[in-house]
Design an enzyme around this catalytic site. Sequence first.
Site, PDB file in Angstrom:
ATOM      1  CE  LYS A   1      35.927  43.502  40.775  1.00  0.00           C
ATOM      2  NZ  LYS A   1      35.721  44.875  41.236  1.00  0.00           N
TER       3      LYS A   1
ATOM      4  NE  ARG B   1      35.148  48.446  35.133  1.00  0.00           N
ATOM      5  CZ  ARG B   1      35.938  47.382  35.148  1.00  0.00           C
ATOM      6  NH1 ARG B   1      35.644  46.345  35.890  1.00  0.00           N
ATOM      7  NH2 ARG B   1      37.032  47.361  34.418  1.00  0.00           N
TER       8      ARG B   1
HETATM    9  N1  PMM Z   1      36.952  46.729  39.171  1.00  0.00           N
HETATM   10  C1  PMM Z   1      37.999  46.508  38.341  1.00  0.00           C
HETATM   11  C2  PMM Z   1      38.444  47.503  37.464  1.00  0.00           C
HETATM   12  N2  PMM Z   1      37.842  48.710  37.400  1.00  0.00           N
HETATM   13  N3  PMM Z   1      36.183  50.174  38.179  1.00  0.00           N
HETATM   14  C3  PMM Z   1      35.161  50.436  39.012  1.00  0.00           C
HETATM   15  N4  PMM Z   1      34.583  51.652  38.987  1.00  0.00           N
HETATM   16  N5  PMM Z   1      34.702  49.520  39.897  1.00  0.00           N
HETATM   17  C4  PMM Z   1      35.248  48.266  39.995  1.00  0.00           C
HETATM   18  O1  PMM Z   1      34.798  47.471  40.856  1.00  0.00           O
HETATM   19  C5  PMM Z   1      36.350  47.954  39.132  1.00  0.00           C
HETATM   20  C6  PMM Z   1      36.789  48.959  38.222  1.00  0.00           C
HETATM   21  C7  PMM Z   1      38.677  45.181  38.377  1.00  0.00           C
HETATM   22  O2  PMM Z   1      37.999  44.261  37.564  1.00  0.00           O
HETATM   23  P1  PMM Z   1      38.466  43.856  36.073  1.00  0.00           P
HETATM   24  O3  PMM Z   1      39.860  43.290  36.190  1.00  0.00           O
HETATM   25  O4  PMM Z   1      37.468  42.851  35.628  1.00  0.00           O
HETATM   26  O5  PMM Z   1      38.450  45.053  35.184  1.00  0.00           O
END
Ligand code: PMM
Length: 304
Positions: A236, A276
């Site tokens: 991020k 994650r």
């Molecule tokens: N961030 C993204 C998508 N899904 N789910 C959870 N539980 N926590 C997060 O911080 C989160 C998520 C956005 O990131 P991406 O675009 O890399 O998937």
Amino acid sequence: MDPTLQLAPAEVASRSPVAPPFPGSAGGRCLVMGILNVTPDSFSDGRRYLALDKAIDHGLAMSRSGADLVDVGGESTRPGAIRVPAHEELRRVLPVVRALAASGVEVSIDTMRAHVAAAAIEAGATVVNDVSGGLADPDMARSVAETEATYVAMHWRAHSVHMQQHTSYDDVVEDVRDALTRRMEALVDSGIKPGRLVLDPGLGFAKDAEHNWTLLRGLDRILDLGQPVLIGASRKSFLGRAAASPSAALPLPAERDHLTAAVTAFAAAAGIACVRVHDVSASRDSITVAAAWKTPTGGRAREE
Ligand code: PMM
């Protein structure tokens, strides 16, 4: 799908197809959730895994690299993202979930829609990762409660298209903690078992960089809620901003994996249940180091 990437039977056998991989299923070790975005517009891996074979290969590769579960998402939640129609979300995720689950991979479905979650569970997913914590779809909590799935409830204020207009907090840690407490009560009232509920402070969701760092410093207050906690810091922009010199451009998302691994080490040492991440092996190494650091003998040093 590349057949050399399929999991060997022994690898499949070592995973439990019944027990969801939270909490405590890895002997207390922080779990690694590998990110698999089947989207054209995610901030880091958008477009890369739109083709079914590429998505499945990448999911299997993350599993081989040590992912405890693979989080399949068909809708980008980056700031400003427009929602995709439900039928398109289903079209993107279902074949991937089905193929990975059939190969023995523990699958989580990243969705805000109850019927996408239900279809993914039917296809083999054992975890529902809902960035809205049940707020986007009033049917989500009851629908998940009818299954054996684990539910990840993230702190959320608004859909991505305007979430950055909702970044006002009195005290971000206390405000997120209070909001998660209220969600936890509502979710349990709807039938979600506390033993199947994971909380996430939602880094980057209606939060600016300083909010994210404050939340990371205040993780113990979120852990105090008594539920397993997951964080998603991977790649991020607040990490890129911390590392970039004032005159230089931000490192690209794919250049932020070392920064992510550093967050994983601190988070694992703090007692976080799951991270994650995009780069699974770097976070697995960080977790190993964090565990050794916390073990009086330095972990494996005892055997050497
Ligand atoms: N961030 C993204 C998508 N899904 N789910 C959870 N539980 N926590 C997060 O911080 C989160 C998520 C956005 O990131 P991406 O675009 O890399 O998937």
